[in-house]
Each structure stands twice: as C-alpha cells, then as structure tokens.
Design a protein around this motif. Structure first.
Motif, PDB file in Angstrom:
ATOM      1  N   PRO A 138       0.830  -1.205   0.000  1.00 44.74           N
ATOM      2  CA  PRO A 138       0.000   0.000   0.000  1.00 44.74           C
ATOM      3  C   PRO A 138       0.867   1.259   0.000  1.00 44.74           C
ATOM      4  CG  PRO A 138      -0.632  -1.498   1.770  1.00 44.74           C
ATOM      5  CD  PRO A 138       0.641  -2.010   1.209  1.00 44.74           C
ATOM      6  N   ALA A 139       0.322   2.319  -0.589  1.00 44.26           N
ATOM      7  CA  ALA A 139       1.083   3.559  -0.784  1.00 44.26           C
ATOM      8  C   ALA A 139       1.743   4.058   0.499  1.00 44.26           C
ATOM      9  CB  ALA A 139       0.160   4.641  -1.342  1.00 44.26           C
ATOM     10  N   ALA A 140       0.978   4.040   1.600  1.00 40.52           N
ATOM     11  CA  ALA A 140       1.516   4.621   2.831  1.00 40.52           C
ATOM     12  C   ALA A 140       2.763   3.875   3.296  1.00 40.52           C
ATOM     13  CB  ALA A 140       0.449   4.603   3.922  1.00 40.52           C
ATOM     14  N   VAL A 141       2.755   2.547   3.145  1.00 44.49           N
ATOM     15  CA  VAL A 141       3.920   1.773   3.571  1.00 44.49           C
ATOM     16  C   VAL A 141       5.099   2.042   2.643  1.00 44.49           C
ATOM     17  CG1 VAL A 141       4.823  -0.529   3.965  1.00 44.49           C
ATOM     18  CG2 VAL A 141       2.500  -0.020   4.584  1.00 44.49           C
ATOM     19  N   VAL A 142       4.821   2.136   1.339  1.00 41.46           N
ATOM     20  CA  VAL A 142       5.892   2.417   0.388  1.00 41.46           C
ATOM     21  C   VAL A 142       6.569   3.730   0.752  1.00 41.46           C
ATOM     22  CG1 VAL A 142       6.460   2.859  -2.020  1.00 41.46           C
ATOM     23  CG2 VAL A 142       4.754   1.154  -1.454  1.00 41.46           C
ATOM     24  N   GLY A 192      -2.593   7.351   9.471  1.00 43.72           N
ATOM     25  CA  GLY A 192      -1.825   7.287  10.705  1.00 43.72           C
ATOM     26  C   GLY A 192      -0.337   7.218  10.424  1.00 43.72           C
ATOM     27  N   ILE A 193       0.033   6.319   9.501  1.00 42.25           N
ATOM     28  CA  ILE A 193       1.449   6.181   9.151  1.00 42.25           C
ATOM     29  C   ILE A 193       1.965   7.475   8.537  1.00 42.25           C
ATOM     30  CG2 ILE A 193       3.068   4.993   7.626  1.00 42.25           C
ATOM     31  CD1 ILE A 193       1.443   2.482   7.952  1.00 42.25           C
ATOM     32  N   PHE A 194       1.141   8.087   7.681  1.00 42.04           N
ATOM     33  CA  PHE A 194       1.568   9.322   7.022  1.00 42.04           C
ATOM     34  C   PHE A 194       1.844  10.421   8.030  1.00 42.04           C
ATOM     35  CE2 PHE A 194       0.025  13.422   5.203  1.00 42.04           C
ATOM     36  CZ  PHE A 194       1.136  13.687   4.441  1.00 42.04           C
TER      37      PHE A 194
END
Lengths: 295, 294
Positions: free
Chosen positions: A128-132, B237-239
């Motif tokens: 997923p984009a956020a992990v990338v 959240g990660i962002f």
C-alpha cells in the motif's frame, strides 16, 4: 417490443443496474464535470469564498496560462513519466520477464534466482502507498539504511529529489509490467526461437528480432497504460517529498493538491485538475483507439 | 561470417561443465534486482522487532512488545477504521457491480455500447486528477469527515472495473442453463440467485478481494476527506507519524515510537500479501482482464 431481446422479456430487470449507474455517475463521473463548473469560481478552502464562491469567468484559466509554476509542474510530470514509467517500469519489467521466464526446453538454462526475483518484485507492487512512502523515507533518510549500507552521508531526498521519486515509483510499479510482459512472452511458441537458434542467431539477436517484434502489441498497450497511471500518481511522491525541496518535484497532481489544500485556493486548484483531466483524456482516447485497431 | 561461426559453436559445443548450464550473467542481474526490491523492507522488518530501533538496520535487542502494543490504543483504532472502510467498500462494490454486470450481460437496450465505452473511458481517470472537485462536491453534500463519504467514492471508482470483470464471467455461462431453468418455471430473480450468481462466484470473489484491498490501501481519498484523528485509517496514521518523524527529528519535539510504526507497517502490508499468496493467479488474471480487455 424490441427493447429487450430474446431471453429477458421483463423491462424491470434494467432497474437492477440502477444502483451501479447512479453511484458511478454521481461519485466518479460527476466530479469531472463539477471540475469545469468550479474552475470558473473563486471557491476557497475556508472563509467567505468557501460557502459562497463567486463567478470569476476565465480568470483562473488566464492565471494558469501565465503561471510559471504550472509549466514547471508539467515539466516535472513529463520527466517523472519518462523516467519511472517508460524507462523504469517498462524496461525493468521487460528485463525481469526475460530473465525469469520458465525453462521450456531441456537446453534452456534454468533461471535459478527467477522465482525469488518475481516474488520480491510482486511484494513491492502490492504494498500500500503509505507503507511504500514510509519505507522509502526511512531508507533514504540521512541516518537511514541506504547511507548505512553505502557508508555515505547523503540527504538523498533533498540532494536527489527527482531521482528519488522516480526510483521509488519504479520499485513500486514494475510488478505490473513484469506480469504483462511475462504473459506476453509465454505465448511465443518455443519452436520459433529454436528455428532462429538453428539458423545461428545468438541470444541478443533472438531477443531483438524474434521476441520484441512478436510482443510489440502488449508492449504498446502496457506503455500507454503505465503512462496514464504514472501520470496520475500522487500518493507516494507526495508522502516522500510533498513537491519539495522548493518546487523541484512538484508534479501536476501535487501542484493541484497544494494549491487547494495548502494555499486554500480550491477554484484555481480545480482549474489545474481540469488541465490534468484533459491530458488524461487525450491519453485514454489514444489507448481506446489503439485497442480497437490492434484488437 | 560471425553468424556462421556462432552456428558452428552451437552445433559443436557439448554441454559438460555445470557452470555452463547456469546463466551467470542473468543471475547476477537478478541478484542485484532482488537486493533492490528487498532492501527497503529490511529496516521495517528489523525495527518492528526491536526495543530501541533507530534508522539504521541493526539486529539486536529483539522484542515482541511492539507487535503486542499495536493492538491497543491509537493503532488499534486505525486498524478498526481501515477494516471498516475495506469491508464496507467490498460489500457495496460487489453487490452493486454484480447487478450492473447482470443487466449489461443479459439485457439489450439503446445506448448500451456508448455506456460501456464511457465506462471504460472513466476507468482511466486517476483519483488525483479529480480529488479537488471530489472534495468540493463531497463538501457540498456535507460528507467531509464521514466514513460514508470515503466509502461511496471508493466503491464508485471501483464500478467500471468490477462490472467489466463480473460481466466477463456471466457472459461465459452457457445460455442453455438459463433457458432450461426458465422452462422449468423459474423467474428472473430465481435464475439470477440460483444459477448466475453461484456460477459467477469466482469472478465476484476476485472483485470483492480487489475492492477490499482498494479500501484497505487507500491513502489519497482519506487524505482529502478525513481530518479527524478518530477516523484515521492506518494509511493516514502512518503518514502523519512519518511527517513528525522526518520533520521534527532535529527539533525532537514529538517522540514517535519507531518500533510501533514499523510493526503497524508490517501488519498493514501483511493483509495484501496474504491475499495475494492465496489468490495470486485469479488476482492477476482479474487485473489483466480489467485493464487490458477494457
């Protein structure tokens, strides 16, 4: 009653498709039309112009054509697509597809690392984009693992911003190209290559004169598709550089987002979106035409 | 000249040595590519299991504490929100797409070809190109900062592909089955639920999965429509955490637990990986049909 032919004599069945039609029209198609309406207003994110936007005629479009940042964003998007889609994903995907293809004849050399390479390439693709974004931020950080590996002290994202987001998108998107190219190459009967080899062609010649011409169609289809997709990429480059440093990586999509949500000018941001839409539409029509012709 | 020489080589050279049977150059290139594709994962994977992780990759102070603590507090809320988005998107998209595909497959009506053309064309509109007008529209509807706003847009953007793929599956069901059932007195709804749906189930399931993953992985739509911390999915959240991590490292204003962030990233990544392993062939096929046959 020619409306409904043969099998289905009941017109009410058509209404079953209504939810899909409405949902699609309202939430997917309408925003594209709404964009044109809003682009003629001065709608803002907050304040008076948020609730009651005023008509401003062609002001936004005139501003857009004079805006040097708009030209900047077009250039960045072009470089981004050229680097990460055309050269990166297609080239790398093709390379991976050729190197990892299954052994079909006894005399073929087995690609020992092939399955592993395919798997890790897919792994990047489905992330997923956020992990990338998060993984690459941590990798490219000054104190990050890339500097640790190379014993360097670069601020990769600040020193090489464009290259960073291009490489990241290559990493992210190659899985798709590899899949498509692999399935195209596997349709080539082994006999054709065998004939060429008997005639004395070496590996390189087989690739350039046999494989490439045969999979020319799929390559073109893939090229247009990843061009459209890469052109529309927003999430990962936004997360990694957010257009910076300065405006060095401000792709058109990021430019539109920042105008709307950072500088609060929705009307003008939407005008940029209209520009993006026009370019996308042209690309898509090219794609449609090509599919019709090429079957 | 060179052609003749190489053809002779092929004819004459017997393959004896084991080294000859391994494509050294090719495997070397593959090795480099494997390192390229795995490297970004290393930090997340090691840090998720460390007590005091830093930005460097180090294999020490192993712990499972991070994995346990993502199932509490803030991160648990993110997980719940992401699950909610993914499941609702999948349910809405699939039910709506199946009915739409059924109509497109079985009925003939005026303008059908134009409708399908526009549908496929709309598939090429990237979300990023319409995110501002979508935001403006959703705001007019009063759906900013609501889950339903995100879900409706996510499901709607999925319709062209979903309808297309399920239609392919319904088209492939032999017409004789329908006719036989009709002669036996079954109505349209009975045929749809008892014959068409079970037979098109593989396609429908693939679409459900892809829609689930779409809802699970979405970042852009949540970024523009959601501004309440309570509604953050994992991606947001990660962002936000990564913003603080990179932005304030010099100032050290807010402390972000790298270990927990790494662990939640792993969890976030695991769901698509599991789905992908289970459904690899179908998933890729569905995507290729959706994108290429369109």
């Amino acid at each position: 009653m020619q409306l409904v032919k043969s099998k289905l004599k009941e017109n009410w069945v058509l209404f079953l498709g209504l939810p899909a039609l409405v949902l699609w029209l309202v939430f997917m198609c309408f925003p594209a039309i709404w964009a044109i309406v809003v682009s003629f207003t001065n709608e803002a994110l907050v304040g008076k112009a948020a609730a009651n936007p005023r008509w401003v005629g062609f002001d936004n479009y005139i501003k857009l054509l004079k805006d040097s940042y708009f030209l900047n964003s077009i250039t960045k998007s072009f470089i981004y697509v050229l680097g990460s889609a055309v050269i990166g994903q297609l080239g790398l995907g093709l390379l991976l597809a050729v190197l990892t293809r299954r052994r079909r004849r006894k005399k073929d050399k087995p690609p020992l690392l092939g399955p592993i390479a395919t798997t890790v390439c897919y792994l990047g693709w489905i992330s997923p984009a956020a992990v990338v974004g998060f993984m690459w931020l941590s990798t490219l950080d000054v104190e990050g693992s890339l500097n640790q590996l190379l014993h360097l002290n670069f601020m990769w994202i600040v020193d090489f911003p464009m290259i960073s987001i291009i490489v990241i998108n290559m990493w992210w998107g190659t899985g798709w190209s590899m899949t498509l190219m692999k399935s195209a190459i596997e349709t080539i009967p082994p006999e054709i290559e065998e004939c060429a080899e008997v005639d004395g062609a070496n590996k390189r010649q087989v690739f350039y004169h046999i494989i490439l011409p045969i999979i020319k169609g799929p390559i073109l289809v893939n090229l247009i598709l990843i061009t459209i997709w890469t052109y529309g990429v927003f999430d990962v480059p936004f997360m990694v550089t957010a257009g910076g440093p300065g405006r060095k990586t401000e792709l058109m999509t990021i430019f539109a987002y920042l105008t709307g949500f950072k500088y609060f000018d929705i009307g003008y941001g939407v005008t940029i979106s209209v520009g993006i839409l026009v370019i996308t539409l042209v690309l898509s029509l090219v794609y449609q035409q090509f599919l019709k012709k090429g079957g | 000249m060179s052609n003749e020489a190489s053809s002779e080589k092929i004819l004459v050279k017997p393959k004896i040595s084991i080294l000859n049977r391994i494509d050294i150059g090719g495997n070397l290139v593959l090795l480099i590519l494997i390192i390229f594709f795995t490297f970004p994962f290393l930090w997340v994977v090691t840090s998720a299991f460390r007590k005091y992780p830093h930005f460097y990759i180090e294999f020490k102070d192993f712990t499972l504490r991070n994995v346990q603590s993502i199932l509490t507090g803030r991160t648990l809320m993110w997980i719940e929100n992401s699950l909610f988005l993914a499941i609702s998107t999948a349910i809405i998209a699939v039910s709506v797409c199946f009915l739409g595909a059924y109509v497109l497959s079985k009925c003939h009506f005026r303008g059908k070809n134009i409708l399908m053309f526009v549908m496929i064309l709309s598939m090429c509109i990237p979300l990023s190109a319409v995110m501002l007008p979508t935001y403006s529209m959703i705001r007019k509807m009063g759906l900013v900062n609501t889950r339903i706003g995100v879900i409706l847009v996510l499901a709607a953007r999925f319709i062209p592909m979903g309808v297309w793929v399920i239609k392919e599956f319904i088209d492939s069901i032999p017409k004789e089955l329908d006719e036989a059932a009709r002669i036996d007195g079954a109505g349209t709804l009975t045929i749809m639920s008892k014959i068409t749906f079970p037979l098109a189930l593989p396609g429908t399931a693939v679409i459900a999965l892809i829609a689930f993953l779409g809802g699970w992985g979405d970042f852009t739509l949540n970024l523009i429509l959601i501004n309440k911390e309570k509604l953050y999915p994992i991606s947001l959240g990660i962002f936000k955490a990564s913003l603080i991590m990179t932005g304030s490292r010099a100032a050290q204003v807010v402390q972000i637990d790298h270990g927990i962030m790494a662990a939640i990233s792993i969890l976030y990544l695991t769901i698509p990986v599991i789905f992908f392993i289970l459904m690899q062939k179908h998933l890729v096929k569905g995507m290729v049909i959706g994108a290429v046959k369109g």
